[in-house]
Design an enzyme around this catalytic site. Sequence first.
Site, PDB file in Angstrom:
ATOM      1  N   HIS A  51      37.268   3.437  14.768  1.00 56.47           N
ATOM      2  CA  HIS A  51      38.653   2.953  14.615  1.00 56.47           C
ATOM      3  C   HIS A  51      39.023   1.876  15.651  1.00 56.47           C
ATOM      4  O   HIS A  51      39.051   2.156  16.853  1.00 56.47           O
ATOM      5  CB  HIS A  51      39.631   4.117  14.763  1.00 56.47           C
ATOM      6  CG  HIS A  51      39.280   5.299  13.917  1.00 56.47           C
ATOM      7  ND1 HIS A  51      39.387   5.290  12.548  1.00 56.47           N
ATOM      8  CD2 HIS A  51      38.797   6.538  14.234  1.00 56.47           C
ATOM      9  CE1 HIS A  51      39.004   6.469  12.061  1.00 56.47           C
ATOM     10  NE2 HIS A  51      38.646   7.233  13.061  1.00 56.47           N
ATOM     11  N   SER A  74      35.855  -1.217  12.280  1.00 56.51           N
ATOM     12  CA  SER A  74      36.588   0.033  12.216  1.00 56.51           C
ATOM     13  C   SER A  74      35.836   0.964  11.268  1.00 56.51           C
ATOM     14  O   SER A  74      35.124   0.489  10.383  1.00 56.51           O
ATOM     15  CB  SER A  74      37.996  -0.223  11.684  1.00 56.51           C
ATOM     16  OG  SER A  74      38.865   0.762  12.176  1.00 56.51           O
ATOM     17  N   SER A  79      42.748   2.125   9.717  1.00 56.05           N
ATOM     18  CA  SER A  79      42.978   2.540  11.109  1.00 56.05           C
ATOM     19  C   SER A  79      43.024   1.410  12.124  1.00 56.05           C
ATOM     20  O   SER A  79      43.367   1.626  13.280  1.00 56.05           O
ATOM     21  CB  SER A  79      41.915   3.558  11.518  1.00 56.05           C
ATOM     22  OG  SER A  79      40.636   2.958  11.524  1.00 56.05           O
ATOM     23  N   ASP A 137      31.230   6.554  14.272  1.00 56.14           N
ATOM     24  CA  ASP A 137      32.287   7.551  14.103  1.00 56.14           C
ATOM     25  C   ASP A 137      32.351   7.888  12.614  1.00 56.14           C
ATOM     26  O   ASP A 137      32.899   7.114  11.827  1.00 56.14           O
ATOM     27  CB  ASP A 137      33.626   6.988  14.601  1.00 56.14           C
ATOM     28  CG  ASP A 137      34.758   8.011  14.503  1.00 56.14           C
ATOM     29  OD1 ASP A 137      34.571   9.067  13.877  1.00 56.14           O
ATOM     30  OD2 ASP A 137      35.843   7.730  15.044  1.00 56.14           O
ATOM     31  N   GLU A 199      30.576  10.150  17.178  1.00 57.17           N
ATOM     32  CA  GLU A 199      31.872  10.586  17.693  1.00 57.17           C
ATOM     33  C   GLU A 199      32.416  11.869  17.057  1.00 57.17           C
ATOM     34  O   GLU A 199      33.032  12.686  17.730  1.00 57.17           O
ATOM     35  CB  GLU A 199      32.869   9.431  17.432  1.00 57.17           C
ATOM     36  CG  GLU A 199      34.314   9.693  17.771  1.00 57.17           C
ATOM     37  CD  GLU A 199      34.646   9.541  19.244  1.00 57.17           C
ATOM     38  OE1 GLU A 199      33.741   9.189  20.025  1.00 57.17           O
ATOM     39  OE2 GLU A 199      35.795   9.795  19.611  1.00 57.17           O
ATOM     40  N   ASN A 224      30.542  14.517  19.740  1.00 56.95           N
ATOM     41  CA  ASN A 224      31.625  15.405  19.309  1.00 56.95           C
ATOM     42  C   ASN A 224      31.570  16.752  20.005  1.00 56.95           C
ATOM     43  O   ASN A 224      32.589  17.303  20.392  1.00 56.95           O
ATOM     44  CB  ASN A 224      31.563  15.615  17.793  1.00 56.95           C
ATOM     45  CG  ASN A 224      32.704  16.482  17.296  1.00 56.95           C
ATOM     46  OD1 ASN A 224      33.852  16.068  17.320  1.00 56.95           O
ATOM     47  ND2 ASN A 224      32.393  17.701  16.887  1.00 56.95           N
ATOM     48  N   LYS A 229      35.039  16.538  24.491  1.00 52.26           N
ATOM     49  CA  LYS A 229      35.423  15.784  23.292  1.00 52.26           C
ATOM     50  C   LYS A 229      36.122  16.720  22.314  1.00 52.26           C
ATOM     51  O   LYS A 229      37.336  16.732  22.176  1.00 52.26           O
ATOM     52  CB  LYS A 229      34.200  15.091  22.669  1.00 52.26           C
ATOM     53  CG  LYS A 229      34.571  13.934  21.732  1.00 52.26           C
ATOM     54  CD  LYS A 229      35.128  14.416  20.428  1.00 52.26           C
ATOM     55  CE  LYS A 229      35.458  13.341  19.456  1.00 52.26           C
ATOM     56  NZ  LYS A 229      35.974  13.889  18.187  1.00 52.26           N
ATOM     57  N   ASN A 234      39.867  16.521  19.403  1.00 50.93           N
ATOM     58  CA  ASN A 234      40.120  17.130  18.095  1.00 50.93           C
ATOM     59  C   ASN A 234      41.360  18.024  18.153  1.00 50.93           C
ATOM     60  O   ASN A 234      42.160  18.059  17.217  1.00 50.93           O
ATOM     61  CB  ASN A 234      38.910  17.951  17.639  1.00 50.93           C
ATOM     62  CG  ASN A 234      37.629  17.125  17.574  1.00 50.93           C
ATOM     63  OD1 ASN A 234      37.503  16.117  18.259  1.00 50.93           O
ATOM     64  ND2 ASN A 234      36.683  17.539  16.763  1.00 50.93           N
ATOM     65  N   CYS A 238      44.948  15.704  18.112  1.00 54.70           N
ATOM     66  CA  CYS A 238      45.626  15.924  16.825  1.00 54.70           C
ATOM     67  C   CYS A 238      46.970  16.614  17.032  1.00 54.70           C
ATOM     68  O   CYS A 238      47.904  16.382  16.262  1.00 54.70           O
ATOM     69  CB  CYS A 238      44.729  16.720  15.877  1.00 54.70           C
ATOM     70  SG  CYS A 238      43.336  15.738  15.275  1.00 54.70           S
ATOM     71  N   HIS A 344      38.032  13.562   8.425  1.00 52.50           N
ATOM     72  CA  HIS A 344      37.475  12.199   8.498  1.00 52.50           C
ATOM     73  C   HIS A 344      37.497  11.434   7.179  1.00 52.50           C
ATOM     74  O   HIS A 344      37.805  10.258   7.151  1.00 52.50           O
ATOM     75  CB  HIS A 344      36.053  12.241   9.054  1.00 52.50           C
ATOM     76  CG  HIS A 344      35.558  10.866   9.408  1.00 52.50           C
ATOM     77  ND1 HIS A 344      35.922  10.250  10.579  1.00 52.50           N
ATOM     78  CD2 HIS A 344      34.804   9.975   8.723  1.00 52.50           C
ATOM     79  CE1 HIS A 344      35.386   9.046  10.609  1.00 52.50           C
ATOM     80  NE2 HIS A 344      34.699   8.855   9.492  1.00 52.50           N
ATOM     81  N   SER A 405      36.962  11.389  25.357  1.00 47.34           N
ATOM     82  CA  SER A 405      35.977  11.173  24.286  1.00 47.34           C
ATOM     83  C   SER A 405      35.095   9.968  24.600  1.00 47.34           C
ATOM     84  O   SER A 405      33.874  10.022  24.474  1.00 47.34           O
ATOM     85  CB  SER A 405      36.682  10.895  22.960  1.00 47.34           C
ATOM     86  OG  SER A 405      37.635  11.885  22.717  1.00 47.34           O
ATOM     87  N   GLN A 409      31.135   8.957  25.249  1.00 46.39           N
ATOM     88  CA  GLN A 409      30.415   7.943  24.460  1.00 46.39           C
ATOM     89  C   GLN A 409      29.625   7.008  25.369  1.00 46.39           C
ATOM     90  O   GLN A 409      28.449   6.726  25.107  1.00 46.39           O
ATOM     91  CB  GLN A 409      31.403   7.105  23.620  1.00 46.39           C
ATOM     92  CG  GLN A 409      31.788   7.723  22.296  1.00 46.39           C
ATOM     93  CD  GLN A 409      30.661   7.665  21.261  1.00 46.39           C
ATOM     94  OE1 GLN A 409      29.533   7.236  21.528  1.00 46.39           O
ATOM     95  NE2 GLN A 409      30.970   8.131  20.060  1.00 46.39           N
TER      96      GLN A 409
END
Length: 476
Positions: A51, A74, A79, A137, A199, A224, A229, A234, A238, A344, A405, A409
């Site tokens: 994204h 992306s 996004s 991702d 990701e 992930n 992460k 998540n 969120c 996703h 996150s 990475q």
Amino acid sequence: MDYKVADLSLADFGRREIRLAEHEMPGLMAIREEYAEARPLRGAKIMGSLHMTIQTAVLIETLVELGADVRWVSCNIFSTQDHAAAAVVVGKDGTAEAPKGVPVFAWKGETLEEYWWCTDQALQWPDGSGPNMILDDGGDATLLVHKGAEYEKAGAVPAATEDDPEEWGIILETLRRTIDEKPGRWTEAAAAIKGVTEETTTGVHRLYEMAKEGKLAFPAINVNDSVTKSKFDNKYGCRHSVIDGLNRATDVLIGGKVAVVCGYGDVGKGCAEALRGQGARVVVTEIDPICALQAAMDGFQVTVLEDVVGKADIFVSTTGNFNIITAEHMAAMKHQAIVSNIGHFDNEIDMAGLAKTPGIVKTEIKPQVHEWRFPDGHTILVLAEGRLMNLGCATGHPSFVMSNSFTNQVIAQIELFTKTEEYPVGVYVLPKHLDEKVARLHLDALGVKLTELTKEQADYIGVHVEGPYKPDHYRY
Ligand code: NAI
């Protein structure tokens, strides 16, 4: 420099927001400082498919500061934040007339054909070579390389069947065109790639499947499942952005409404908590007895969707699975029920089935908010055409959580690029001491004071004073 974004004149706005985000991303900034001299990603050619937001801009510029040559797309058609994309292309020292940043191929509201065109563009450097690293991702870039190499080996790209989703036909067409243009390109690309860092849950799932089938062409690090992460982005990400998505899309009062959260994994836990925080009466659906029991113990009603479909006001699908909310479910919903997905891929909601409902009429309220009117007159509101609503209708997770996150990475990219021989083809998670390092980098900014173990205490519980503090099987 080749690139394709919506509007380079948005770069100044993007740069101002990147500056604010940098302060909120202490993990990434600490990594920049730590590796300023060593520049361990020198020689890395990283293709990123993630994204294209302000937070991602800080990630991209960190990779560049560490020496990498980067191209970006992306991983979702809705996004991209166009000002972020513009700022990354223009770069810190460039201008709209003479951009000096990173080639980005992304804009908000791509068609699916454009999306796969962009992915292909970012996988090809101007000299015709490909990347030697992927940062993915959801796994679309990894998928294109693997499928391309597979069909080159087979000697032909198969035709899409009638049952295939529309997007699969577009992927096959992209591969057919690119193989015609340069036969052998994908085989070469797969061989040149040292590894991929993935990701999200859905992309990781694809990687383990490929590894199981013996089809994985290069090593992968599952970012992930770093604790810093999935247990943060998540969940807490969120928890923030699900409400942001609902508010920006509809502005409907959440308090007092009945909200259904499908799935009580990491994302579902964050969403359910956020909706309850707004005063919604939250109902959870689950297929896993452990997660269902967790939801019940956390105080949520747990039942099947059919029980609540006609009573609920807001639906959020968080499963990473498909066909969770079907056309039949939507037909049975209350007038102006809000239907959204934060998983996703868009197939959590049966958008194709909805569109095929006889007599259905779709009205655009505004971009990424559509009212679907059934023949009986009742309507539902679908957010972001069934794609992840927190990035389609709002701006995704805030910087601080993305710093966790993305620090994972960057560390994963350094691991795979500099220690390639230590990672034979397979799927790995980062070692726990690195996970703990990521957390540590974020404590000061929150004023956290960490208690230090004494040597005696460390010996007593069987760990080192400097960590790791938990065995790998610990669940947090
Ligand atoms: P998870 O595996 O922890 O949770 C998914 C849950 O859904 C599981 O507990 C599973 O048992 C449940 N589930 C599966 N099928 C179901 C069904 N038919 N009905 C009800 N529940 C069902 O995965 P996680 O990490 O929560 O991720 C979920 C999705 O969200 C993935 O697609 C992931 O890639 C995506 N994701 C999206 C983010 C965003 O910002 N929009 C951020 C992080 C992840």
